[in-house]
Motif scaffolding. Structure first.
Motif, PDB file in Angstrom:
ATOM      1  N   CYS A 154      -5.221   2.179  -3.009  1.00  0.00           N
ATOM      2  CA  CYS A 154      -3.910   2.088  -2.366  1.00  0.00           C
ATOM      3  C   CYS A 154      -2.848   1.586  -3.335  1.00  0.00           C
ATOM      4  O   CYS A 154      -1.757   1.213  -2.914  1.00  0.00           O
ATOM      5  N   GLY A 155      -3.210   1.515  -4.634  1.00  0.00           N
ATOM      6  CA  GLY A 155      -2.264   1.087  -5.644  1.00  0.00           C
ATOM      7  C   GLY A 155      -2.486  -0.313  -6.190  1.00  0.00           C
ATOM      8  O   GLY A 155      -1.666  -0.812  -6.952  1.00  0.00           O
ATOM      9  N   ASN A 156      -3.592  -0.956  -5.797  1.00  0.00           N
ATOM     10  CA  ASN A 156      -3.827  -2.344  -6.175  1.00  0.00           C
ATOM     11  C   ASN A 156      -5.198  -2.555  -6.799  1.00  0.00           C
ATOM     12  O   ASN A 156      -6.150  -1.836  -6.479  1.00  0.00           O
TER      13      ASN A 156
ATOM     14  N   VAL B 135       0.844  -1.199   0.000  1.00  0.00           N
ATOM     15  CA  VAL B 135       0.000   0.000   0.000  1.00  0.00           C
ATOM     16  C   VAL B 135       0.876   1.245   0.000  1.00  0.00           C
ATOM     17  O   VAL B 135       1.965   1.263   0.565  1.00  0.00           O
ATOM     18  N   ASP B 136       0.373   2.287  -0.647  1.00  0.00           N
ATOM     19  CA  ASP B 136       1.111   3.550  -0.748  1.00  0.00           C
ATOM     20  C   ASP B 136       1.144   4.299   0.576  1.00  0.00           C
ATOM     21  O   ASP B 136       2.126   4.930   0.913  1.00  0.00           O
ATOM     22  N   ASP B 137       0.050   4.235   1.313  1.00  0.00           N
ATOM     23  CA  ASP B 137      -0.097   4.972   2.572  1.00  0.00           C
ATOM     24  C   ASP B 137      -0.813   4.048   3.550  1.00  0.00           C
ATOM     25  O   ASP B 137      -1.989   3.739   3.354  1.00  0.00           O
TER      26      ASP B 137
ATOM     27  N   ARG C 293       3.712  -3.542  -9.203  1.00  0.00           N
ATOM     28  CA  ARG C 293       2.293  -3.171  -9.105  1.00  0.00           C
ATOM     29  C   ARG C 293       1.824  -2.432 -10.339  1.00  0.00           C
ATOM     30  O   ARG C 293       0.708  -2.648 -10.810  1.00  0.00           O
ATOM     31  N   ASP C 294       2.644  -1.534 -10.883  1.00  0.00           N
ATOM     32  CA  ASP C 294       2.263  -0.813 -12.099  1.00  0.00           C
ATOM     33  C   ASP C 294       1.973  -1.785 -13.237  1.00  0.00           C
ATOM     34  O   ASP C 294       1.010  -1.606 -13.991  1.00  0.00           O
TER      35      ASP C 294
ATOM     36  N   ALA D  80       4.732   0.152   0.593  1.00  0.00           N
ATOM     37  CA  ALA D  80       5.157  -0.098  -0.792  1.00  0.00           C
ATOM     38  C   ALA D  80       6.450   0.640  -1.136  1.00  0.00           C
ATOM     39  O   ALA D  80       6.671   0.976  -2.291  1.00  0.00           O
ATOM     40  N   ASN D  81       7.318   0.865  -0.160  1.00  0.00           N
ATOM     41  CA  ASN D  81       8.501   1.693  -0.416  1.00  0.00           C
ATOM     42  C   ASN D  81       9.717   0.926  -0.934  1.00  0.00           C
ATOM     43  O   ASN D  81      10.731   1.533  -1.235  1.00  0.00           O
TER      44      ASN D  81
ATOM     45  N   LYS E 291       6.960  -0.737  -6.976  1.00  0.00           N
ATOM     46  CA  LYS E 291       6.271   0.130  -7.935  1.00  0.00           C
ATOM     47  C   LYS E 291       6.205  -0.473  -9.334  1.00  0.00           C
ATOM     48  O   LYS E 291       5.112  -0.568  -9.907  1.00  0.00           O
TER      49      LYS E 291
END
Length: 135
Positions: A118-120, A10-12, A67-68, A58-59, A64
């Motif tokens: 959240c990026g997913n 997750v991004d955040d 997931r992208d 997700a750092n 990245k």
């Protein structure tokens, strides 16, 4: 052997916790500070003895592009089982959840895919009753 924990990147973490609890209805299990991040897990209230879902930061540099690529190709990162996909689709749509695939019959199940903010991409699945099963 059984699955006790799985994760989604997750991004955040705080925004993810809000989405996964307030929107999806999971309950917070662990919220333990670990440096700049947290060991942050949620559980399904429908399966209190089931596995936990780790809301993983997700750092890491590999996350990245991974997931992208999945999102670009429409591939869900995780799948959640539901009893009534039409109900869940309507309920989540009413809460502002964006579906990239509406409920779709795939033969043995009906699936739908949504953006978890959240990026997913997350897939919901309602399995059809086994036609060969006898009671």
């Amino acid at each position: 052997m059984k699955i006790a924990l799985t994760s989604v990147f997750v991004d955040d973490q705080r925004a993810a916790l809000a989405f996964y609890t307030d929107v999806l209805g999971f309950t917070k299990r662990h919220d333990i500070p670990l440096g700049d991040n947290f060991w942050l897990t949620v559980k399904s209230p429908e399966s209190p003895d089931g596995p936990e879902l780790l809301l993983e930061p997700a750092n890491h540099p590999a996350v990245k592009p991974y997931r992208d690529a999945l999102v670009r190709d429409g591939i869900p990162l995780a799948q959640f089982a539901v009893d009534d996909i039409e109900f869940e689709h309507a309920s989540l749509t009413g809460k502002g959840v964006v579906f990239t695939q509406p409920p779709t019959d795939i033969g043995t199940a009906v699936v739908a895919v949504f953006d978890d903010t959240c990026g997913n991409l997350i897939q919901l699945i309602e399995m059809k009753p086994d036609q060969n099963q006898t009671n």
